[in-house]
Design an enzyme around this catalytic site. Structure first.
Site, PDB file in Angstrom:
ATOM      1  CB  CYS A   1       6.002  13.626  28.990  1.00 54.58           C
ATOM      2  SG  CYS A   1       4.766  14.516  28.007  1.00 54.58           S
TER       3      CYS A   1
ATOM      4  CG  HIS B   1      -6.561  -3.431  17.969  1.00 57.43           C
ATOM      5  ND1 HIS B   1      -6.355  -3.217  19.322  1.00 57.43           N
ATOM      6  CD2 HIS B   1      -6.009  -4.649  17.705  1.00 57.43           C
ATOM      7  CE1 HIS B   1      -5.709  -4.239  19.834  1.00 57.43           C
ATOM      8  NE2 HIS B   1      -5.487  -5.127  18.882  1.00 57.43           N
TER       9      HIS B   1
ATOM     10  CG  HIS C   1       5.531  12.096  23.029  1.00 58.41           C
ATOM     11  ND1 HIS C   1       4.635  13.039  22.559  1.00 58.41           N
ATOM     12  CD2 HIS C   1       5.674  12.353  24.351  1.00 58.41           C
ATOM     13  CE1 HIS C   1       4.237  13.810  23.551  1.00 58.41           C
ATOM     14  NE2 HIS C   1       4.863  13.429  24.654  1.00 58.41           N
TER      15      HIS C   1
END
Length: 522
Positions: free
Chosen positions: A74, A245, A308
């Site tokens: 944010c 990962h 986002h």
């Protein structure tokens, strides 16, 4: 498309479309949502949920198909949007460390140049906000043990088919924005700029986890859920945990998503998230309707975007804090007088481009060096605009909690390159997003020449190893100052943060691990 939206399109087309109608500068309205997946604004993602007002902007404006956040969280993201500067330049490292309260935003420049301005709702771009828990989790992400920092994602259905207003605070702010348009903007002889920040479709706090809990509850009503085409909801593929990962695994664990999830559970999370997007779309619609009712729509540029996205269980995660598409790809739609209609732009863009774009629309010269570039030449029907060519890449960075290494994403062409820390201690990732839309196949070892080229390009934009070191030192210093300020209360306070369920399993050992990290003994 419903009849109201069709009527809006007809009325808009009947008005004169001139960027500076009657010699006046256009009004500017920006609606910025929180956690809105940009892929829902164009096909095939747009088919899964009814978003009539997003579709309205698509029909009469321009949709950017490749718009990205400059930081998938944010406060740093909004700091980049308001300042026009990349995160490593603003040093907005986390949800606590963002812009200085006196920083000059594009809204400040509009006001200084004769615009009537108003900002409402979620701003969230200056330093000093967010919970103690959030900032401590960001500061201590380098400690060598795992703590579950988030509540497990859950769903909640409330009310019935007549229950429309779920996110009451957002609706209150939307009502105020519409009222302001009717009462102030409509009677003003000045051009105006209005910003409305929404919290939706950000997940709600999970109240059962206590006051320090994060937002892990996806909540809606049957009214909004009916807007979702359940048959089109996909269940994302996941890599086996042992094939993930190491940074992705860390994120999955700290987001409390490493356990077992039934297929129906995942579909429910995704369905309710889409329903929350539909509610946010209705708020956008109320603002557009207010502009229409006051006869201001014909001379107003409307921008819809988000800080986002939301993973909604893609890659075995919810929330943001990731460079995967669900988290980093944001909506960007722009409609206004003398701007192109029904246009879809493939150009890679990011939120820092909004600062110069808004000033360009208003005919105001940008001050200082900006990271972004005006998008107006891509939108305008006129040809009297000039600009430096927009780069063919976008940059995103992340330095906050739930990720244990500073992260840098360079998107260019078909490639998404993700580097971590100093580029050596944590392996990079490379995805061909044209062939691998789900980003399940890391091809960094198959294409060493591509990786070397992209890493060189990334290092020409910023010295990311140096930035990572700066963040690391900031985290240690900030945590140390906070710890010392607590004195004897430190152990009790840190044990009661939202990670306390795991913390109390071995409180002494974990405290010692933080001590070693803080004082450089590891």
């Amino acid at each position: 498309m419903n009849t109201e939206v069709l009527a809006l399109i007809f009325l808009f087309q009947m008005y004169g479309q001139n960027l500076c109608q009657n010699g006046t500068r256009p009004n500017i309205v920006m609606v910025m949502s929180d956690a809105f997946d940009g892929r829902l604004t164009f096909d095939p993602g747009s088919k899964v949920v009814q978003l009539p007002y997003v579709n309205y902007l698509r029909e009469l404006g321009t949709t950017f198909l490749n718009a990205y956040t400059n930081s998938p969280i944010c406060c740093p993201s909004r700091a980049a949007m308001w300042s026009g500067q990349f995160v490593h330049l603003t040093q907005s490292w986390n949800n606590y460390k963002c812009l200085d309260a006196n920083a000059t935003t594009w809204m400040d420049l509009l006001e200084a140049n004769g615009y009537l301005t108003k900002s409402m709702g979620k701003l969230d771009y200056t330093s000093g906000s967010h919970s103690v828990s959030n900032r401590v989790e960001a500061w201590t992400r380098d400690v060598q043990f795992l703590l579950r920092q988030e509540g497990r994602p859950v769903t909640q259905l409330v009310g019935n088919m007549s229950t429309v207003r779920i996110m009451r605070k957002d609706w209150e702010n939307t009502d105020k924005a519409a009222q302001w348009i009717h009462q102030r903007a409509a009677s003003s002889h000045q051009p105006f700029a209005l910003y409305l920040g929404l919290n939706l479709p950000h997940p709600y706090k999970t109240e059962s986890l206590g006051p320090t809990a994060g937002g892990s509850t996806f909540l809606t009503s049957p009214y909004w859920l009916k807007k979702v085409s359940s048959e089109l909801i996909t269940v994302p593929k996941w890599l086996p945990i042992d094939a993930m990962h190491p940074v992705d695994y860390y994120s999955t664990f700290t987001k409390n998503c490493s356990g077992v999830f039934a297929e129906e559970e995942v579909k429910s999370i995704r369905a309710i998230y889409y329903a929350m997007c539909a509610e946010a779309d209705a708020m956008l619609g109320q603002v557009i309707s207010a502009l229409r009712e006051t006869a201001l729509l014909n001379n107003t540029v409307v921008i819809f975007t988000a800080d986002h996205g939301e993973l909604a269980m893609e890659h075995r995660q919810f929330y943001k804090m990731s460079m995967f598409e669900g988290s980093s790809h944001v909506p960007l739609l722009i409609m206004g007088p003398e701007l192109m209609s029904g246009l879809q732009v493939n150009q890679l863009v990011s939120l820092v481009d909004l600062y110069p774009t808004v000033l360009d629309i208003a005919g105001i010269a940008a001050v200082g060096s900006l990271s972004g570039h005006s998008l107006l030449p891509l939108l305008s029907k006129a040809s009297a605009f000039s600009m430096k060519q927009h780069p063919d890449w976008v940059l995103s960075e992340y330095h906050g909690c739930n990720v244990n290494a500073s992260t840098y994403m360079l998107r260019i062409g078909r490639w998404k390159y993700i580097a971590y820390a100093d580029g050596l201690t944590v392996p990079p990732q490379l995805f061909d997003v044209k062939l691998d839309k789900e980003e399940l196949h890391d091809v960094v070892l198959r294409f060493p020449i591509v990786q070397a080229y992209l890493d060189k390009l990334l290092r020409s934009i910023l010295d990311y190893s140096k930035v990572s070191t700066t963040v690391h030192l900031y985290n240690k210093e900030s945590f140390g100052v906070w710890r010392n300020s607590l004195g004897r209360n430190y152990t009790q306070v840190i044990a009661n943060l939202r990670w306390h369920v795991d913390w109390q399993k071995d409180a002494l050992a974990n405290e010692r691990a933080i001590d070693k990290w803080l004082y450089g003994l590891l």
